[in-house]
Motif scaffolding. Structure first.
Motif, PDB file in Angstrom:
ATOM      1  N   SER A 138      -8.541  11.439   1.952  1.00 22.15           N
ATOM      2  CA  SER A 138      -7.228  10.788   1.934  1.00 22.15           C
ATOM      3  C   SER A 138      -7.404   9.370   1.417  1.00 22.15           C
ATOM      4  O   SER A 138      -8.530   8.900   1.234  1.00 22.15           O
ATOM      5  CB  SER A 138      -6.585  10.771   3.330  1.00 22.15           C
TER       6      SER A 138
ATOM      7  N   TYR B 124      -8.101   0.517  -3.829  1.00 23.51           N
ATOM      8  CA  TYR B 124      -8.054   1.849  -3.242  1.00 23.51           C
ATOM      9  C   TYR B 124      -8.706   1.801  -1.865  1.00 23.51           C
ATOM     10  O   TYR B 124      -9.841   1.344  -1.736  1.00 23.51           O
ATOM     11  CB  TYR B 124      -8.819   2.862  -4.108  1.00 23.51           C
TER      12      TYR B 124
ATOM     13  N   TRP C 148       0.851  -1.193   0.000  1.00 26.79           N
ATOM     14  CA  TRP C 148       0.000   0.000   0.000  1.00 26.79           C
ATOM     15  C   TRP C 148       0.881   1.235   0.000  1.00 26.79           C
ATOM     16  O   TRP C 148       1.886   1.282   0.696  1.00 26.79           O
ATOM     17  CB  TRP C 148      -0.902   0.016   1.233  1.00 26.79           C
ATOM     18  N   LYS C 149       0.497   2.237  -0.773  1.00 29.12           N
ATOM     19  CA  LYS C 149       1.207   3.515  -0.771  1.00 29.12           C
ATOM     20  C   LYS C 149       0.181   4.642  -0.751  1.00 29.12           C
ATOM     21  O   LYS C 149      -0.918   4.500  -1.297  1.00 29.12           O
ATOM     22  CB  LYS C 149       2.150   3.630  -1.967  1.00 29.12           C
ATOM     23  N   PRO C 150       0.520   5.754  -0.132  1.00 32.52           N
ATOM     24  CA  PRO C 150      -0.426   6.878  -0.063  1.00 32.52           C
ATOM     25  C   PRO C 150      -0.760   7.418  -1.453  1.00 32.52           C
ATOM     26  O   PRO C 150       0.092   7.430  -2.347  1.00 32.52           O
ATOM     27  CB  PRO C 150       0.325   7.942   0.740  1.00 32.52           C
TER      28      PRO C 150
ATOM     29  N   GLU D 267      -5.124   5.392   0.164  1.00 32.90           N
ATOM     30  CA  GLU D 267      -3.960   4.610  -0.216  1.00 32.90           C
ATOM     31  C   GLU D 267      -4.335   3.763  -1.422  1.00 32.90           C
ATOM     32  O   GLU D 267      -5.507   3.480  -1.646  1.00 32.90           O
ATOM     33  CB  GLU D 267      -3.533   3.676   0.918  1.00 32.90           C
ATOM     34  N   GLU D 268      -3.321   3.363  -2.184  1.00 34.51           N
ATOM     35  CA  GLU D 268      -3.564   2.504  -3.328  1.00 34.51           C
ATOM     36  C   GLU D 268      -2.602   1.331  -3.312  1.00 34.51           C
ATOM     37  O   GLU D 268      -1.508   1.418  -2.756  1.00 34.51           O
ATOM     38  CB  GLU D 268      -3.463   3.279  -4.643  1.00 34.51           C
ATOM     39  N   GLN D 269      -3.045   0.232  -3.906  1.00 34.15           N
ATOM     40  CA  GLN D 269      -2.275  -1.000  -3.931  1.00 34.15           C
ATOM     41  C   GLN D 269      -2.390  -1.605  -5.325  1.00 34.15           C
ATOM     42  O   GLN D 269      -3.494  -1.904  -5.775  1.00 34.15           O
ATOM     43  CB  GLN D 269      -2.824  -1.972  -2.881  1.00 34.15           C
TER      44      GLN D 269
END
Length: 127
Positions: free
Chosen positions: A78, A89, A41-43, A80-82
């Motif tokens: 806000s 999302y 996961w990243k922002p 995060e996406e993977q």
């Protein structure tokens, strides 16, 4: 014979000196960056991106189809996406109840395939 032995010792000593002087320089080099691992996961860098806002709007719409609770989308605040076989999302969404007008925050997980079809995996009030 003695000269050959001395010559070999000199060559061996020179080789040791060369190797010792090269070794610290090799260890002082920076390591290459670690590659990104798929599945992490990243922002989301820009939640104001129209695509991200559209995902949030879609998530609320899908939730309302299932729950019939009159929730109205406000904005994605806000997330995060993977990257998987598509993209997951995790979105934090601000929404209001239709009649009451009270704003609340919700968490939604949306899976979007590469062909842009979507699936709402979860939708819950945020704590």
């Amino acid at each position: 014979m003695m000269r050959a032995l001395i010559s070999m010792l000199i060559v061996a000593a020179a080789a040791v000196v060369c190797l010792c002087s090269v070794a610290p320089a090799a260890s002082a080099r920076e390591e290459p960056p670690v590659p990104k691992i798929f599945g992490g996961w990243k922002p989301i860098k820009n939640v104001d991106d129209p695509h991200i806002q559209d995902l949030g709007r879609w998530a609320v719409s899908e939730h309302v189809k299932q729950a019939s609770d009159g929730l109205v989308f406000s904005k994605v605040v806000s997330g995060e996406e993977q990257l998987v076989a598509g993209t997951n999302y995790k979105l934090v969404i601000q929404a209001t109840r239709g009649g009451a007008g009270k704003s609340a925050t919700y968490g939604a997980v949306v899976y979007e395939r590469f062909d842009k079809t979507r699936q709402l995996l979860s939708f819950n009030p945020a704590n």
